[in-house]
Design an enzyme around this catalytic site. Structure first.
Site, mmCIF file in Angstrom:
data_model
loop_
_atom_site.group_PDB
_atom_site.id
_atom_site.type_symbol
_atom_site.label_atom_id
_atom_site.label_comp_id
_atom_site.label_asym_id
_atom_site.label_seq_id
_atom_site.Cartn_x
_atom_site.Cartn_y
_atom_site.Cartn_z
ATOM 1 N N GLU A 1 0.719 -0.855 0.108
ATOM 2 C CA GLU A 1 0.150 -0.506 -0.165
ATOM 3 C C GLU A 1 0.526 0.994 -0.083
ATOM 4 O O GLU A 1 0.506 2.175 -1.037
ATOM 5 C CB GLU A 1 -0.397 -0.308 1.213
ATOM 6 C CG GLU A 1 -2.115 -1.186 0.586
ATOM 7 C CD GLU A 1 -2.803 -1.023 2.282
ATOM 8 O OE1 GLU A 1 -2.637 -1.316 3.591
ATOM 9 O OE2 GLU A 1 -4.475 -1.020 2.040
ATOM 10 N N GLU B 1 -3.906 -9.560 3.455
ATOM 11 C CA GLU B 1 -5.506 -8.905 4.696
ATOM 12 C C GLU B 1 -6.449 -10.199 5.079
ATOM 13 O O GLU B 1 -7.000 -10.684 6.237
ATOM 14 C CB GLU B 1 -6.065 -7.602 4.983
ATOM 15 C CG GLU B 1 -4.146 -6.571 5.044
ATOM 16 C CD GLU B 1 -3.268 -6.543 4.057
ATOM 17 O OE1 GLU B 1 -3.815 -7.017 2.579
ATOM 18 O OE2 GLU B 1 -2.752 -5.454 4.178
#
Ligand SMILES: NC(=O)c1ccc[n+]([C@@H]2O[C@H](COP(=O)([O-])OP(=O)(O)OC[C@H]3O[C@@H](n4cnc5c(N)ncnc54)[C@H](O)[C@@H]3O)[C@@H](O)[C@H]2O)c1
Length: 696
Positions: free
Chosen positions: A105, A125
C-alpha cells in the site's frame, strides 16, 4: 534508526531498516515521513527513492506493535501514504523481495515503482479476516485493473513482480542493481520535469462492473461461506469504480472497521499470533544452544515410521530406516517409493526430484547403520516393554550427543527415558497420521529433557514445515487427552438419544472438519477400544458409555473393515447410514435403561466442545500446556477445529467463561449426566468468577 536518509546527487534515498521484514512500525513511519519532508525542503533534491533491501521492501504492519497504542499513533500508515503521495517531488518505490500488505500500500502511494522481477507482491489481509485498510483496495485496481486486483485481494495470494510488467504497478523491471535502477528512473522523471503521477487520480473505466461484482460476491460466498472478509473485499474493490477516490477510501475504512470487530477476524488473528507464540518456550531463547542435525534415523517402518521419514527426505535430510525383518522393511520402503511416485504422477514433483529424494533413504536391519545419526525417532509398536528394549539398544549404540526421540501417543516418556543412561537426550516427537501430511507436531518435554534438545527439535520442526507445540508428559499429551473427554461426551449423547449421524452433522455445521463418528471410523474403532479397556482397569471410577464396545465386539472397526458407525462400499469413503447400527444403539439404550429423548444440535455442540475446554483448563493448570493459545493451535493444526473459531480455548473466551461455567452446571443437571464430568476445572472456575479469559 529505522529508515536511513542519503542523497545520491540530486536524488534522496530513504532506506527502510527495520529487521527482519521492515515492518512499518511507528518509528519507521515517522522516519519515512521525516525523510520525505527533508527532501521536499532541500533545493538540491529533485526526486526521492524509497527502498528496502533485496530480500524485503516491507512485509507490512509491524506485528510487534499489534494491539499497542503505537499501531495507531500518528503518523498512521494512511497519513504516511498521504504525505508520500502529496509530495511535490516525485517518489519512486524500489521493490525487492517481499512487498506485502501495508508495504504494498505504501508502494502504491508512491508516484512510480520499479521492481526486481522476483519481488513477491501480495495483499494478504484477507487471511486475517480483514481487507487492506490503507488504500490497497482503491489503488491496486487503478494500477492493474479491477479483475486482477480483486483476485489478489480476495485470495491474498502472492504474485511475482514480473507478472506486472506493462502495468502501472511496475513501471520498470530492474534486472541488475535495484537502487541504481530506481535512482536512474527518479533522475529521468525529475529531469523531464514530469509531475508526480498519482494513482488516486486514475479513473477506472469498467462498464461491466455490476454483473462482475455480483458474480464475484456469489463466488466468494460459495467458496467460504463462514468468512465475511472476502465479501467485504469485493464491496471495497467495487467502491473503486464509479466513486471518487476519497469516497472509495471512506468505504474501505468503514468496511475495514467492520471486519476488525468480526469474531472470524478476531479468531484468525488469534491463530496467527498463536503460531508465533508457540515458537517460544519459557527458558529458551536465541542463545540456547542447539545441536547439529544432519542425519536422521527412524526405528519402525509402519504407518508412522514411513510418514515420519518422508518429512525429512522431503527436506533433503538423509534417513536411515530400521525394521525388525526384511519383509516389514521392504513394505515400508515400498510405501515411501509409492508416495513419491504418486506425487510425481500428479505433477507435484519432477522425476529427478523423486530420484534424488529416494536416494536419501537408507533402509536397514542393522543398528550399525543408525548409530551415527544425529537424531533417531522411534515409531515401533505402542508397548512399553518393546519401547524400553529399543531405547536400551539405542542407548548402547547411538553416538554420544545423539537425540533419542519417541513417537509414542500414550506411554510415559519419562519411563522410556529412564531405560537409558542419557535421559537428557530423550524427547517425544508426537506426529499425527498421516505424518507426512498433518501439520501438527507435539513436542513432548520429559522431566529431564535438556533445553538444548528441546531447542534443536523445535528448530527442526520448522525446517520440516510442522506446527510445533510443546507438551509436558501426561497420558495423551495435549491433543488426545482433551479428545478423550470429547469422545466420552459424544458417546453419552448417543446413549441419551442422539444418533451418530446427527452428532457428526451438528459438529460439522459448527465447523469441525469431520464429525467424531466419521473420525472414529477413519482412525479405527479398535484404537479407542484398546484405550477404554485400559481405563476400565486403571480408572474404574470414571464412567464410560459402553455403546462403542458393543460395536467393536462385532468387529466393526471402521473403514478398514467396511463397517463401523457407518457402512462403506468397497473402494469408497462415503459414510453410509446402517440400520444395524441404529438397532445396536437402541438395544444398548434399553439395556442400560435409558429412554431416549430428542437432543438439539446446540446441546450436542455445547457438550462436546466444552468437554474439550474443561480438559484444556486442567492441562493449563498442570503446566502440561504453557499457554491457552498452544492448546488452540493443537486443535487447529491437528484436529480439524475451524480456524474461524480460533480454537477451543479462544472459542470459550468468545462465549465468556462465566457462560461456559453456567452451561456446564446445566449439563450436570441432566439426569443421566456424570456430575464429576462437569465439575469446572479450578482454573476455569477462578477465571470465570473473576470475569477473566484464558487468552488474557
Ligand atoms: N497410527 C497413528 O495414528 C499414530 C499416531 C501417532 C503416534 N502413533 C504411535 O506411533 C507408533 C507406531 O505406530 P504405527 O501406527 O506406525 O504402528 P505400525 O504397527 O503401523 O508400525 C510399527 C512398526 O514397528 C515395527 N517394529 C516393531 N517392533 C520393532 C522393533 N523392536 N524394532 C524395529 N521395528 C519394530 C513393526 O514391524 C511395524 O512395522 C506407536 O507408538 C503409536 O502409538 C501412532
Amino acid at each position: 534508526m529505522t529508515a536511513r536518509y542519503d542523497t545520491h546527487g540530486d536524488v534522496a534515498v530513504i532506506t527502510l531498516d527495520n529487521p527482519p521484514v521492515n515492518g512499518l512500525g511507528h518509528a519507521v513511519r515517522s522516519a519515512i515521513a521525516a525523510g520525505v519532508d527533508r527532501a521536499g525542503e532541500d533545493a538540491g533534491v529533485g526526486a526521492i527513492v524509497l527502498i528496502g533491501n533485496d530480500k524485503v521492501f516491507s512485509g507490512g504492519a509491524d506485528i510487534r506493535e499489534f494491539n499497542t497504542p503505537k499501531a495507531v499513533a500518528e503518523p498512521t500508515l494512511n497519513t504516511l501514504i498521504r504525505i508520500v503521495e502529496a509530495s511535490d517531488k516525485p517518489v519512486v518505490a524500489a521493490i525487492g523481495g517481499v512487498c506485502m500488505g501495508g508495504g504494498l500500500e505504501l508502494a502504491l502511494g508512491c508516484h512510480y515503482r520499479v521492481a526486481l522481477p522476483s519481488a513477491q507482491i501480495a495483499l494478504p489481509e484477507v487471511k486475517l479476516g480483514l481487507l487492506p485498510g490503507a488504500g490497497g483496495t482503491q489503488r491496486l485496481p487503478r494500477a492493474i485493473g479491477v479483475e486482477r486486483a480483486l483476485n489478489m485481494i480476495v485470495s491474498g495470494s502472492t504474485v511475482a513482480a514480473d507478472r506486472f510488467a506493462n502495468t502501472a504497478l511496475v513501471d520498470r523491471l530492474i534486472e541488475g542493481d535495484l537502487l541504481q535502477g530506481a535512482v536512474a528512473l527518479a533522475r529521468e522523471v525529475s529531469r523531464d520535469n514530469r509531475s508526480p503521477r498519482r494513482l488516486r487520480d486514475v479513473k477506472i473505466d469498467y462498464p461491466l462492473a455490476e454483473p462482475f461484482f455480483q458474480l464475484a460476491r456469489a463466488a466468494v460466498a460459495a467458496r467460504a461461506p463462514q468468512y465475511p472478509a472476502p465479501r467485504k473485499c469485493v464491496d471495497a474493490v467495487a467502491a473503486s469504480v464509479g466513486k471518487s477516490f476519497d469516497d472509495g477510501m471512506r468505504v474501505e475504512r468503514e468496511l475495514f472497521l467492520q471486519l476488525m470487530q468480526t469474531p472470524e477476524s478476531r479468531a484468525l488473528r488469534h491463530a496467527f499470533f498463536a503460531e508465533r507464540a508457540a515458537a517460544k518456550y519459557p527458558g529458551l531463547d536465541a542463545d540456547t544452544p542447539a545441536r547439529r542435525i544432519e542425519r536422521i534415523a527412524v526405528i519402525g517402518a509402519g504407518t508412522m515410521g514411513t510418514g515420519i521419514a518422508m518429512n525429512f527426505l522431503s527436506a533433503g535430510i538423509p534417513v536411515a530406516l530400521l525394521e525388525m525383518n526384511q519383509a516389514a522393511l521392504d513394505k515400508g520402503a515400498a510405501t515411501i517409493h509409492r508416495t513419491y511416485q504418486a506425487a510425481a504422477a500428479k505433477g507435484k514433483i519432477g522425476a529427478e526430484q523423486v530420484r534424488s529424494t529416494l536416494a536419501l533413504l537408507h533402509p536397514t536391519l542393522s543398528y550399525d547403520d543408525v548409530a551415527s545419526a544425529d537424531l533417531v525417532i522411534e515409531a515401533v509398536f505402542e508397548d512399553m516393554d518393546i519401547k524400553t528394549q529399543v531405547f536400551r539398544k539405542l542407548d548402547a549404540t547411538m553416538k554420544g550427543g545423539a537425540i533419542l526421540a519417541s513417537n509414542t501417543s500414550t506411554l510415559d516418556l519419562d519411563r522410556i527415558a529412564a531405560a537409558t543412561a542419557r535421559p537428557q537426550d530423550v524427547i517425544g516427537m508426537h506426529f499425527f497420521s498421516p505424518a507426512n501430511v498433518m501439520k501438527l507436531l507435539e513436542i513432548v518435554r520429559g522431566a529431564r529433557t535438556g533445553m538444548d534438545v528441546l531447542q534443536t527439535v523445535m528448530r527442526l520442526a520448522r525446517i520440516i514445515g510442522k506446527t510445533a507445540v510443546v507438551s509436558g508428559v501426561c497420558d495423551g499429551f495435549i491433543g488426545n487427552r482433551m479428545l478423550e473427554q470429547y469422545v466420552r461426551q459424544a458417546m453419552f449423547l448417543v446413549e441419551e438419544g442422539a444418533m451418530p449421524m446427527q452428532i457428526d452433522r451438528a459438529l460439522e455445521s459448527f465447523g469441525m472438519a469431520m464429525g467424531p463418528f466419521r473420525m472414529f471410523d477413519l482412525a479405527g474403532n479398535d484404537v479407542g477400544w484398546a484405550v477404554r479397556k485400559r481405563r476400565y482397569v486403571e480408572k474404574p471410577h470414571v464412567r464410560y458409555s459402553r455403546v462403542a464396545d458393543r460395536l467393536c465386539e462385532l468387529g466393526r472397526f471402521g473403514q478398514k473393515t467396511s463397517l463401523g458407525w457407518y457402512r462403506y462400499e468397497p473402494g469408497r469413503r462415503d459414510a453410509l447410514p446402517d440400520p444395524a447400527v441404529d438397532a445396536l444403539i437402541e438395544a444398548h439404550r434399553a439395556q442400560v435403561g435409558i429412554t431416549p429423548r430428542t437432543i438439539g444440535d446446540e446441546e450436542i455442540v455445547g457438550r462436546c466442545i466444552l468437554a474439550l475446554v474443561n480438559e484444556g483448563a486442567h492441562l493449563l493448570e498442570e503446566g502440561i500446556a504453557v499457554r491457552a493459545s498452544d492448546i488452540d493451535l493443537v486443535y487447529l493444526a491437528g484436529y480439524g477445529f475451524p480456524r474461524y473459531r480460533g480454537g477451543p480455548m479462544f472459542y470459550a473466551d468468545t462465549l465468556g467463561l462465566y457462560n461456559v461455567v453456567r452451561a456446564m452446571h446445566r449439563f450436570a443437571a441432566n439426569e443421566h449426566a456424570d456430575p464429576a464430568f462437569w465439575q469446572p476445572a479450578p482454573l476455569l472456575a477462578t477465571l470465570a468468577a473473576e470475569g477473566r479469559s484464558f487468552n488474557g
